[in-house]
Design a protein around this motif. Structure first.
Motif, PDB file in Angstrom:
ATOM      1  N   ARG A 128       0.834  -1.206   0.000  1.00  0.00           N
ATOM      2  CA  ARG A 128       0.000   0.000   0.000  1.00  0.00           C
ATOM      3  C   ARG A 128       0.869   1.258   0.000  1.00  0.00           C
ATOM      4  O   ARG A 128       0.591   2.218  -0.719  1.00  0.00           O
ATOM      5  CB  ARG A 128      -0.941  -0.001   1.209  1.00  0.00           C
ATOM      6  CG  ARG A 128      -2.007  -1.088   1.179  1.00  0.00           C
ATOM      7  CD  ARG A 128      -3.127  -0.778   2.158  1.00  0.00           C
ATOM      8  NE  ARG A 128      -2.650  -0.636   3.521  1.00  0.00           N
ATOM      9  CZ  ARG A 128      -2.533  -1.644   4.396  1.00  0.00           C
ATOM     10  NH1 ARG A 128      -2.863  -2.875   4.017  1.00  0.00           N
ATOM     11  NH2 ARG A 128      -2.102  -1.429   5.617  1.00  0.00           N
ATOM     12  N   SER A 131       2.547   1.892  -3.336  1.00  0.00           N
ATOM     13  CA  SER A 131       1.609   2.187  -4.424  1.00  0.00           C
ATOM     14  C   SER A 131       1.281   3.671  -4.518  1.00  0.00           C
ATOM     15  O   SER A 131       0.854   4.155  -5.564  1.00  0.00           O
ATOM     16  CB  SER A 131       0.308   1.394  -4.241  1.00  0.00           C
ATOM     17  OG  SER A 131       0.531   0.007  -4.326  1.00  0.00           O
ATOM     18  N   ARG A 132       1.471   4.391  -3.420  1.00  0.00           N
ATOM     19  CA  ARG A 132       1.084   5.794  -3.385  1.00  0.00           C
ATOM     20  C   ARG A 132       2.194   6.671  -3.963  1.00  0.00           C
ATOM     21  O   ARG A 132       3.360   6.501  -3.613  1.00  0.00           O
ATOM     22  CB  ARG A 132       0.773   6.233  -1.954  1.00  0.00           C
ATOM     23  CG  ARG A 132      -0.408   5.523  -1.323  1.00  0.00           C
ATOM     24  CD  ARG A 132      -0.863   6.244  -0.075  1.00  0.00           C
ATOM     25  NE  ARG A 132       0.150   6.189   0.978  1.00  0.00           N
ATOM     26  CZ  ARG A 132       0.130   5.323   1.986  1.00  0.00           C
ATOM     27  NH1 ARG A 132      -0.841   4.423   2.074  1.00  0.00           N
ATOM     28  NH2 ARG A 132       1.070   5.358   2.917  1.00  0.00           N
ATOM     29  N   THR A 264      -1.177  -0.649 -13.968  1.00  0.00           N
ATOM     30  CA  THR A 264      -1.546   0.260 -12.893  1.00  0.00           C
ATOM     31  C   THR A 264      -0.308   0.661 -12.105  1.00  0.00           C
ATOM     32  O   THR A 264       0.773   0.103 -12.283  1.00  0.00           O
ATOM     33  CB  THR A 264      -2.543  -0.412 -11.931  1.00  0.00           C
ATOM     34  OG1 THR A 264      -1.863  -1.460 -11.205  1.00  0.00           O
ATOM     35  CG2 THR A 264      -3.714  -1.012 -12.681  1.00  0.00           C
ATOM     36  N   THR A 266      -0.616   0.354  -8.855  1.00  0.00           N
ATOM     37  CA  THR A 266      -0.872  -0.402  -7.636  1.00  0.00           C
ATOM     38  C   THR A 266       0.151  -1.523  -7.526  1.00  0.00           C
ATOM     39  O   THR A 266       0.237  -2.386  -8.399  1.00  0.00           O
ATOM     40  CB  THR A 266      -2.293  -0.992  -7.637  1.00  0.00           C
ATOM     41  OG1 THR A 266      -3.227   0.057  -7.845  1.00  0.00           O
ATOM     42  CG2 THR A 266      -2.593  -1.684  -6.317  1.00  0.00           C
ATOM     43  N   ARG A 469       0.267  -5.024  -9.446  1.00  0.00           N
ATOM     44  CA  ARG A 469      -0.826  -5.880  -8.995  1.00  0.00           C
ATOM     45  C   ARG A 469      -1.824  -6.166 -10.112  1.00  0.00           C
ATOM     46  O   ARG A 469      -2.489  -7.209 -10.117  1.00  0.00           O
ATOM     47  CB  ARG A 469      -1.546  -5.248  -7.803  1.00  0.00           C
ATOM     48  CG  ARG A 469      -2.500  -6.190  -7.077  1.00  0.00           C
ATOM     49  CD  ARG A 469      -3.286  -5.452  -6.009  1.00  0.00           C
ATOM     50  NE  ARG A 469      -2.456  -4.986  -4.926  1.00  0.00           N
ATOM     51  CZ  ARG A 469      -2.212  -5.686  -3.815  1.00  0.00           C
ATOM     52  NH1 ARG A 469      -2.721  -6.901  -3.682  1.00  0.00           N
ATOM     53  NH2 ARG A 469      -1.466  -5.179  -2.863  1.00  0.00           N
TER      54      ARG A 469
END
Length: 493
Positions: A128, A131-132, A264, A266, A469
């Motif tokens: 997480r 991913s940002r 993506t 992500t 992902r």
């Protein structure tokens, strides 16, 4: 005089787009048992009523001590207190300027796992975080103190934009906070005061002055720059991707694979480790190097993953990877005069093939070693990594820099980048506490869907996998594949 981003750093800064976030980092797992003990004045009453030293368990690292450590060490990583400022109309490369509102508490954060946090919980948290995108109005980094791990351990996660890292003069923050001994080094206190940022007018005048000797380049920048003509970015990106298909068909390119897709930003992350001592025995038995064993393990992982995607399919003959040249020629690392560490960027590399189509692990290891030895000597397989087209110019047209980056990445096309330490990393400590595990979180740049790293630390080979992902949804299985690939090599050894 303004401090401009180097052409390479500027390229990585502008490589960030809707499908790519060019940051990397490290995961340090520290042992809370070391460094625990009595605080001054803490006592406990023994059976005879006498005072004795307290035996209560106390973590040696907490949020405030970590913040103080980083504040003291930032003088060794000056870019971590600077922001990137773009020049109007893209007339020149962006510049580094001090962040006048620098707030270290924004960059260092505290996080926790539901106790007892296992590897899966930790990996999901890291996924997480990575991913940002980073906040471009602030210095491009973050650090997390993660609590709640099983056995009471703590983890320190770092996340840095790739443009911050540039050799020994600009190290990644995870290496800066570590010591070689259990006695923390205390640097002299530094009274840091941010410098005055250059004004917009002065930046434009400076850029124009640099461009006066190259009027043709100025016109090219205005047309293809990273300024007002923002539509050029998407046009260039689409052109580059279409051109990539042509290059793949006309050159000695990597096999077609979902590993060359990216959908993506992500991310998903996982880790695994195996004993280095056993890998050294395998290498000795088969007359090869530990690096060859690492690559053979990755080959086994890729083979198993391909079969998991389609059990009825026959795996492709090879998966093409790019690895550091110093893994075959230690003199490359010696020439760099750098201590072995876990963050390795911007160094010469070469492209080799992993024979994932070979089912026999012994034969696969022999082929890995032979191919790597051969291709390490081939100039056609050499790569210095992505680099700008005109490194000598003051201005860097975005179209040119993107095209050059693409050619560097894809003209010696590969499926997976593999970052590898070229020598065992000596024991490290944070505030006197032993670092038990070190994982390098590799940068994942479009159009790649997977990046792998291997760090030799603490008699373990520490594998880390970062993936898109949207392409690889079963990445945690690769941790099991590492163990299985190692075991089959151990049996043959």
């Amino acid at each position: 005089m303004v401090n401009r981003l180097s052409p390479r750093d500027a390229m990585y800064y502008f490589l960030d787009d809707a499908r790519s976030t060019t940051h990397l980092g490290a995961l340090l797992v520290v042992d809370p048992c070391a460094g625990e003990g009595t605080k001054a004045g803490d006592t406990a009453t023994g059976e005879n009523g006498s005072a004795s030293a307290s035996v209560s368990r106390r973590p040696a690292i907490d949020y405030q001590s970590l913040v103080s450590l980083v504040e003291n060490r930032l003088q060794r990583a000056p870019r971590y207190r600077q922001v990137v400022r773009e020049v109007t109309l893209g007339l020149a490369r962006p510049v580094w300027v001090d962040d006048r509102d620098f707030d270290i508490n924004f960059h260092i954060r505290r996080s926790g796992l539901p106790r007892p946090g296992g590897p899966t919980d930790l990996a999901e948290l890291i996924s997480r975080v990575m991913s940002r995108p980073l906040d471009r109005t602030r210095p491009l980094w973050e650090m997390y103190l993660i609590e709640g791990l099983a056995d009471g351990r703590l983890a320190i996660l770092t996340k840095s934009h790739r443009c911050l890292i540039d050799g020994p003069e600009h190290p990644e923050i995870s290496e800066v906070i570590c010591d070689d001994t259990d006695t923390p080094e205390s640097l002299p206190e530094e009274l840091w005061m941010p410098g005055s940022p250059p004004g917009t007018t002065s930046l434009v005048i400076g850029a124009l002055a640099e461009a006066m000797a190259r009027p043709g380049d100025l016109v090219e920048t205005m047309v293809h720059g990273n300024g007002l003509v923002s539509e050029v970015r998407s046009v260039v990106g689409n052109t580059v991707r279409r051109f990539g298909d042509v290059v793949g068909q006309l050159t000695d390119s990597a096999p077609r694979s979902p590993l060359n897709n990216s959908g993506t930003t992500t991310r998903t992350f996982t880790t695994a480790s195996v004993p280095r001592r056993d890998c050294a025995k395998i290498a000795e038995h088969h007359n090869c190097t530990v690096t060859d064993v690492e690559l053979a393990i990755i080959s086994g992982v890729m083979r198993r993953w391909m079969l998991s995607v389609d059990p009825a399919a026959v795996p492709a003959d090879t998966v093409r990877v790019v690895i550091p040249l110093s893994t075959r020629d230690p003199g490359v690392e010696v020439a760099a005069e750098s201590e072995p560490g876990w963050i390795s960027v911007g160094k010469p590399s070469f492209v080799t093939d992993l024979p994932v189509g070979e089912s026999n692990p012994t034969v696969r290891l022999a082929q890995v070693a032979g191919l790597a030895d051969r291709y390490a000597q081939s100039s056609r397989r050499m790569s210095t990594g992505p680099s700008p087209l005109f490194p000598e110019l003051g201005m860097v047209p975005f179209a040119d820099i993107s095209s050059r980056a693409f050619r560097s990445l894809d003209s010696r096309s590969y499926n997976v980048p593999v970052a590898m330490s070229t020598a065992p990393v000596a024991d490290r400590f944070v505030l006197g506490v032993p670092v038990r595990e070190v994982f390098y979180i590799p940068v994942l740049v479009s159009p790649r869907a997977l990046a792998v790293s291997v760090v030799e630390y603490g008699d373990r080979l520490q594998f880390a996998f970062m993936a898109d992902r949207g392409v690889i949804r079963d990445l945690p299985d690769m941790a099991d594949y590492v163990a299985e690939s190692f075991e089959e090599l151990l049996v043959t050894g």
